[in-house]
Design a protein around this motif. Structure first.
Motif, PDB file in Angstrom:
ATOM      1  N   LYS A  26       0.873  -1.168   0.000  1.00 11.54           N
ATOM      2  CA  LYS A  26       0.000   0.000   0.000  1.00 11.54           C
ATOM      3  C   LYS A  26       0.910   1.219   0.000  1.00 11.54           C
ATOM      4  CE  LYS A  26      -3.599  -2.616   0.530  1.00 11.54           C
ATOM      5  NZ  LYS A  26      -3.816  -3.430  -0.603  1.00 11.54           N
ATOM      6  N   LEU A  27       0.988   1.889  -1.131  1.00  6.66           N
ATOM      7  CA  LEU A  27       1.881   3.030  -1.266  1.00  6.66           C
ATOM      8  C   LEU A  27       1.275   4.283  -0.642  1.00  6.66           C
ATOM      9  CD1 LEU A  27       3.008   2.466  -4.954  1.00  6.66           C
ATOM     10  CD2 LEU A  27       4.256   1.894  -2.879  1.00  6.66           C
ATOM     11  N   PRO A  28       2.110   5.100  -0.019  1.00  9.05           N
ATOM     12  CA  PRO A  28       1.600   6.355   0.531  1.00  9.05           C
ATOM     13  C   PRO A  28       1.195   7.306  -0.593  1.00  9.05           C
ATOM     14  CG  PRO A  28       3.960   6.082   1.008  1.00  9.05           C
ATOM     15  CD  PRO A  28       3.503   4.879   0.257  1.00  9.05           C
ATOM     16  N   PRO A  29       0.335   8.272  -0.287  1.00  2.97           N
ATOM     17  CA  PRO A  29      -0.080   9.232  -1.315  1.00  2.97           C
ATOM     18  C   PRO A  29       1.137   9.945  -1.907  1.00  2.97           C
ATOM     19  CG  PRO A  29      -1.392   9.494   0.675  1.00  2.97           C
ATOM     20  CD  PRO A  29      -0.301   8.522   0.991  1.00  2.97           C
ATOM     21  N   GLY A  30       1.121  10.127  -3.213  1.00  5.42           N
ATOM     22  CA  GLY A  30       2.201  10.837  -3.886  1.00  5.42           C
ATOM     23  C   GLY A  30       3.350   9.959  -4.341  1.00  5.42           C
ATOM     24  N   VAL A  31       3.331   8.672  -3.975  1.00  8.12           N
ATOM     25  CA  VAL A  31       4.398   7.756  -4.392  1.00  8.12           C
ATOM     26  C   VAL A  31       3.896   6.965  -5.593  1.00  8.12           C
ATOM     27  CG1 VAL A  31       5.806   5.780  -3.716  1.00  8.12           C
ATOM     28  CG2 VAL A  31       5.329   7.589  -2.071  1.00  8.12           C
ATOM     29  N   GLY A  32       4.684   6.982  -6.658  1.00  9.47           N
ATOM     30  CA  GLY A  32       4.293   6.305  -7.889  1.00  9.47           C
ATOM     31  C   GLY A  32       4.436   4.800  -7.789  1.00  9.47           C
ATOM     32  N   PRO A  33       4.060   4.091  -8.843  1.00 10.13           N
ATOM     33  CA  PRO A  33       4.173   2.631  -8.838  1.00 10.13           C
ATOM     34  C   PRO A  33       5.626   2.177  -8.751  1.00 10.13           C
ATOM     35  CG  PRO A  33       3.558   3.450 -11.010  1.00 10.13           C
ATOM     36  CD  PRO A  33       3.541   4.615 -10.091  1.00 10.13           C
ATOM     37  N   LEU A  34       5.835   1.020  -8.144  1.00 10.58           N
ATOM     38  CA  LEU A  34       7.170   0.453  -7.986  1.00 10.58           C
ATOM     39  C   LEU A  34       7.341  -0.723  -8.933  1.00 10.58           C
ATOM     40  CD1 LEU A  34       7.370   0.329  -4.101  1.00 10.58           C
ATOM     41  CD2 LEU A  34       8.464   1.980  -5.601  1.00 10.58           C
ATOM     42  N   SER A  35       8.523  -0.834  -9.493  1.00  9.20           N
ATOM     43  CA  SER A  35       8.822  -1.996 -10.335  1.00  9.20           C
ATOM     44  C   SER A  35       9.366  -3.116  -9.456  1.00  9.20           C
ATOM     45  CB  SER A  35       9.860  -1.630 -11.397  1.00  9.20           C
ATOM     46  OG  SER A  35      11.114  -1.391 -10.780  1.00  9.20           O
ATOM     47  N   LEU A  36       9.433  -4.305 -10.006  1.00  6.07           N
ATOM     48  CA  LEU A  36      10.007  -5.431  -9.289  1.00  6.07           C
ATOM     49  C   LEU A  36      11.464  -5.128  -8.933  1.00  6.07           C
ATOM     50  CD1 LEU A  36       9.674  -8.248  -8.164  1.00  6.07           C
ATOM     51  CD2 LEU A  36      10.199  -9.163 -10.416  1.00  6.07           C
ATOM     52  N   GLU A  37      12.167  -4.462  -9.834  1.00  7.40           N
ATOM     53  CA  GLU A  37      13.563  -4.094  -9.573  1.00  7.40           C
ATOM     54  C   GLU A  37      13.663  -3.131  -8.383  1.00  7.40           C
ATOM     55  OE1 GLU A  37      12.213  -3.950 -12.718  1.00  7.40           O
ATOM     56  OE2 GLU A  37      13.140  -5.821 -13.374  1.00  7.40           O
ATOM     57  N   ASP A  38      12.719  -2.170  -8.294  1.00  8.49           N
ATOM     58  CA  ASP A  38      12.698  -1.239  -7.157  1.00  8.49           C
ATOM     59  C   ASP A  38      12.523  -2.001  -5.843  1.00  8.49           C
ATOM     60  OD1 ASP A  38      12.913   0.999  -8.836  1.00  8.49           O
ATOM     61  OD2 ASP A  38      10.726   1.238  -8.973  1.00  8.49           O
ATOM     62  N   MET A  39      11.607  -2.982  -5.846  1.00  8.14           N
ATOM     63  CA  MET A  39      11.341  -3.753  -4.639  1.00  8.14           C
ATOM     64  C   MET A  39      12.556  -4.595  -4.257  1.00  8.14           C
ATOM     65  SD  MET A  39       7.401  -4.961  -5.043  1.00  8.14           S
ATOM     66  CE  MET A  39       7.125  -4.846  -6.803  1.00  8.14           C
ATOM     67  N   GLU A  40      13.179  -5.240  -5.253  1.00 10.18           N
ATOM     68  CA  GLU A  40      14.360  -6.059  -4.968  1.00 10.18           C
ATOM     69  C   GLU A  40      15.498  -5.215  -4.423  1.00 10.18           C
ATOM     70  OE1 GLU A  40      14.967  -7.978  -8.719  1.00 10.18           O
ATOM     71  OE2 GLU A  40      13.604  -9.621  -8.228  1.00 10.18           O
ATOM     72  N   ARG A  41      15.697  -4.017  -4.974  1.00 11.45           N
ATOM     73  CA  ARG A  41      16.742  -3.117  -4.502  1.00 11.45           C
ATOM     74  C   ARG A  41      16.469  -2.697  -3.050  1.00 11.45           C
ATOM     75  NH1 ARG A  41      17.026  -0.214  -8.574  1.00 11.45           N
ATOM     76  NH2 ARG A  41      15.353   1.247  -8.094  1.00 11.45           N
ATOM     77  N   ALA A  42      15.217  -2.371  -2.741  1.00 14.94           N
ATOM     78  CA  ALA A  42      14.858  -1.971  -1.383  1.00 14.94           C
ATOM     79  C   ALA A  42      15.074  -3.120  -0.401  1.00 14.94           C
ATOM     80  CB  ALA A  42      13.401  -1.498  -1.339  1.00 14.94           C
ATOM     81  N   ILE A  43      14.735  -4.343  -0.803  1.00 18.21           N
ATOM     82  CA  ILE A  43      14.945  -5.500   0.069  1.00 18.21           C
ATOM     83  C   ILE A  43      16.431  -5.706   0.315  1.00 18.21           C
ATOM     84  CG2 ILE A  43      14.748  -8.020   0.188  1.00 18.21           C
ATOM     85  CD1 ILE A  43      12.046  -7.656  -1.351  1.00 18.21           C
TER      86      ILE A  43
END
Length: 81
Positions: free
Chosen positions: A57-74
């Motif tokens: 659940k993304l906060p307001p104002g945050v755009g969609p995340l790619s799988l690569e974005d999620m993997e980098r954050a993890i």
């Protein structure tokens, strides 16, 4: 569903019996065993992308995340950044 909950300290005997618990050697833990035979499989198995998309659940104002974005954050979280 049958379940058993056990509070114990992981010692050598437990770590030998269940090698996956070796990283917890010396720690006080709560183990929960569920009867896997009584669980029902979902009719439609989710892909990883579907699972992640349904849970984030993304906060307001945050755009969609790619799988690569999620993997980098993890990976960054695992490194403590």
């Amino acid at each position: 569903m049958n379940a058993i909950k056990v509070e114990t300290t992981i010692d050598e005997a437990v770590a030998r019996a269940i090698p996956a618990l070796r990283p917890l050697l010396g720690k006080h833990v709560e183990l929960i065993a569920l009867d896997a035979a009584s669980t029902t499989a979902p009719e439609h198995k989710l892909t990883v992308d579907e699972l992640l998309a349904s849970r984030i659940k993304l906060p307001p104002g945050v755009g969609p995340l790619s799988l690569e974005d999620m993997e980098r954050a993890i990976a960054e979280g695992a490194l403590g950044r």
